[in-house]
Design a protein around this motif. Structure first.
Motif, short mmCIF file in Angstrom:
data_model
loop_
_atom_site.label_atom_id
_atom_site.label_comp_id
_atom_site.label_asym_id
_atom_site.label_seq_id
_atom_site.Cartn_x
_atom_site.Cartn_y
_atom_site.Cartn_z
N LEU A 17 0.80 -1.13 0.25
CA LEU A 17 0.02 -0.01 -0.03
C LEU A 17 0.76 1.19 -0.15
CD1 LEU A 17 -3.02 1.04 -0.14
CD2 LEU A 17 -2.81 1.17 2.51
N LEU A 18 1.91 1.42 0.68
CA LEU A 18 2.84 2.54 0.80
C LEU A 18 3.83 2.61 -0.19
CD1 LEU A 18 3.43 2.59 4.75
CD2 LEU A 18 1.79 3.95 3.44
N GLN A 19 4.47 1.54 -0.89
CA GLN A 19 5.30 1.46 -1.80
C GLN A 19 4.84 1.39 -3.34
OE1 GLN A 19 8.33 2.54 -0.91
NE2 GLN A 19 7.71 2.60 1.12
N GLY A 20 3.89 0.69 -3.35
CA GLY A 20 3.17 0.33 -4.26
C GLY A 20 3.68 -0.73 -5.29
N GLY A 21 4.70 -1.45 -4.68
CA GLY A 21 5.31 -2.50 -5.68
C GLY A 21 4.52 -3.87 -5.38
N THR A 22 5.02 -4.84 -5.94
CA THR A 22 4.42 -6.45 -5.78
C THR A 22 5.20 -6.86 -4.71
OG1 THR A 22 4.25 -6.30 -8.29
CG2 THR A 22 4.21 -8.42 -7.10
N VAL A 23 4.23 -7.61 -3.88
CA VAL A 23 4.87 -8.30 -2.67
C VAL A 23 4.37 -9.76 -2.56
CG1 VAL A 23 5.64 -6.19 -1.37
CG2 VAL A 23 2.93 -7.12 -1.13
N TYR A 24 4.98 -10.53 -1.84
CA TYR A 24 4.53 -12.12 -1.87
C TYR A 24 4.37 -12.33 -0.32
CZ TYR A 24 5.49 -11.59 -6.85
OH TYR A 24 5.68 -11.03 -8.06
N TYR A 25 3.32 -12.97 0.03
CA TYR A 25 3.27 -13.38 1.22
C TYR A 25 4.11 -14.63 1.51
CZ TYR A 25 0.55 -14.66 5.84
OH TYR A 25 0.36 -14.72 6.93
N THR A 26 4.88 -14.49 3.03
CA THR A 26 5.82 -15.51 3.21
C THR A 26 5.34 -16.44 4.45
OG1 THR A 26 6.99 -14.38 4.98
CG2 THR A 26 7.67 -13.85 2.59
N ALA A 27 6.03 -17.53 4.71
CA ALA A 27 5.76 -18.39 5.54
C ALA A 27 5.88 -17.73 6.97
CB ALA A 27 6.85 -19.85 5.45
N SER A 28 6.60 -16.87 7.28
CA SER A 28 6.76 -16.12 8.40
C SER A 28 5.70 -14.89 8.51
CB SER A 28 7.91 -15.39 8.52
OG SER A 28 8.22 -14.36 7.69
N GLY A 29 4.69 -14.84 7.70
CA GLY A 29 3.61 -14.08 7.91
C GLY A 29 3.96 -12.61 7.31
N GLU A 30 5.05 -12.30 6.69
CA GLU A 30 5.60 -11.03 6.36
C GLU A 30 5.38 -11.08 4.76
OE1 GLU A 30 7.10 -8.70 8.51
OE2 GLU A 30 6.29 -10.20 10.03
N TRP A 31 5.52 -9.77 4.37
CA TRP A 31 5.35 -9.58 2.89
C TRP A 31 6.72 -9.06 2.31
CZ3 TRP A 31 0.96 -10.50 0.21
CH2 TRP A 31 -0.06 -10.29 0.98
N SER A 32 7.13 -9.87 1.13
CA SER A 32 8.60 -9.80 0.60
C SER A 32 8.40 -9.46 -0.95
CB SER A 32 9.16 -11.18 0.44
OG SER A 32 10.44 -11.23 -0.23
N PRO A 33 9.29 -8.53 -1.38
CA PRO A 33 9.31 -8.21 -2.85
C PRO A 33 9.83 -9.25 -3.92
CG PRO A 33 11.43 -7.20 -1.90
CD PRO A 33 10.38 -7.92 -0.71
N HIS A 34 10.28 -10.41 -3.17
CA HIS A 34 10.77 -11.44 -3.94
C HIS A 34 9.86 -12.78 -3.96
CE1 HIS A 34 14.47 -9.22 -3.68
NE2 HIS A 34 14.21 -9.22 -2.32
N VAL A 35 9.49 -13.06 -5.30
CA VAL A 35 8.67 -14.24 -5.40
C VAL A 35 9.14 -15.46 -4.87
CG1 VAL A 35 9.30 -14.73 -7.77
CG2 VAL A 35 7.04 -15.40 -7.09
N THR A 36 10.45 -15.70 -4.86
CA THR A 36 10.89 -16.98 -4.29
C THR A 36 10.75 -17.06 -2.95
OG1 THR A 36 13.18 -15.88 -4.13
CG2 THR A 36 12.53 -17.22 -6.32
N SER A 37 10.43 -15.80 -2.28
CA SER A 37 10.43 -16.09 -0.86
C SER A 37 8.88 -16.48 -0.43
CB SER A 37 10.52 -14.57 -0.02
OG SER A 37 12.07 -14.35 -0.19
N ALA A 38 7.97 -16.67 -1.30
CA ALA A 38 6.43 -16.80 -1.26
C ALA A 38 6.49 -18.23 -0.52
CB ALA A 38 5.76 -16.57 -2.33
N LEU A 39 5.34 -18.06 0.31
CA LEU A 39 4.67 -19.41 0.75
C LEU A 39 3.94 -20.05 -0.32
CD1 LEU A 39 4.03 -21.26 3.19
CD2 LEU A 39 2.33 -19.80 3.76
N VAL A 40 4.11 -21.46 -0.43
CA VAL A 40 3.54 -22.08 -1.38
C VAL A 40 2.46 -23.13 -0.85
CG1 VAL A 40 3.90 -23.81 -3.58
CG2 VAL A 40 5.87 -21.99 -2.93
N ALA A 41 1.26 -22.81 -1.39
CA ALA A 41 -0.10 -23.54 -1.03
C ALA A 41 -0.20 -24.66 -2.08
CB ALA A 41 -1.14 -22.86 -0.74
N THR A 42 -0.19 -25.93 -1.54
CA THR A 42 -0.58 -27.13 -2.32
C THR A 42 -1.76 -27.82 -2.01
OG1 THR A 42 0.74 -28.44 -1.02
CG2 THR A 42 1.95 -27.39 -2.80
N SER A 43 -2.50 -27.36 -0.97
CA SER A 43 -3.69 -28.04 -0.61
C SER A 43 -4.91 -27.02 -0.66
CB SER A 43 -3.62 -28.71 0.66
OG SER A 43 -3.65 -27.70 1.62
#
Length: 105
Positions: A17-43
């Motif tokens: 919301l503040l920076q405008g950039g794309t972010v990804y939700y991580t396993a630690s519950g944070e938001w990262s600008p890196h897609v490889t840090s994203a939490l992957v859901a398989t179920s």
């Protein structure tokens, strides 16, 4: 005999919301600008948890444009759709404006 396709793994993406950039939700519950840090859901349950986390982050004005998107997780984590690849790597005009998809690079 028709072979049914397995659903693709999914990740949660949004725009900060503040920076405008794309972010990804991580396993630690944070938001990262890196897609490889994203939490992957398989179920289905894990996908529902991503939807819930995205709705909560949106409701508290952390992110906007929340979406659960498909990824190809065979090898390097990469969005399955071209639109999401562009969002993950940056503009398509000048290479020097592109961002890294992982924090290591």
């Amino acid at each position: 005999m028709t072979k049914t396709k397995e659903p693709l793994p999914k990740i949660l993406t949004a725009n900060d919301l503040l920076q405008g950039g794309t972010v990804y939700y991580t396993a630690s519950g944070e938001w990262s600008p890196h897609v490889t840090s994203a939490l992957v859901a398989t179920s289905p349950e894990a996908v529902e948890a991503l939807n819930t986390a995205g709705a909560e982050a949106f409701a508290t004005n952390v992110v906007i444009e929340v979406a659960v998107v498909d990824v190809n997780a065979n090898g390097a984590l990469r969005p399955a759709r071209l639109r999401e690849v562009i969002r993950a790597t940056g503009p398509t005009v000048y290479r020097y404006l592109n961002k890294s998809v992982s924090p290591e690079k």
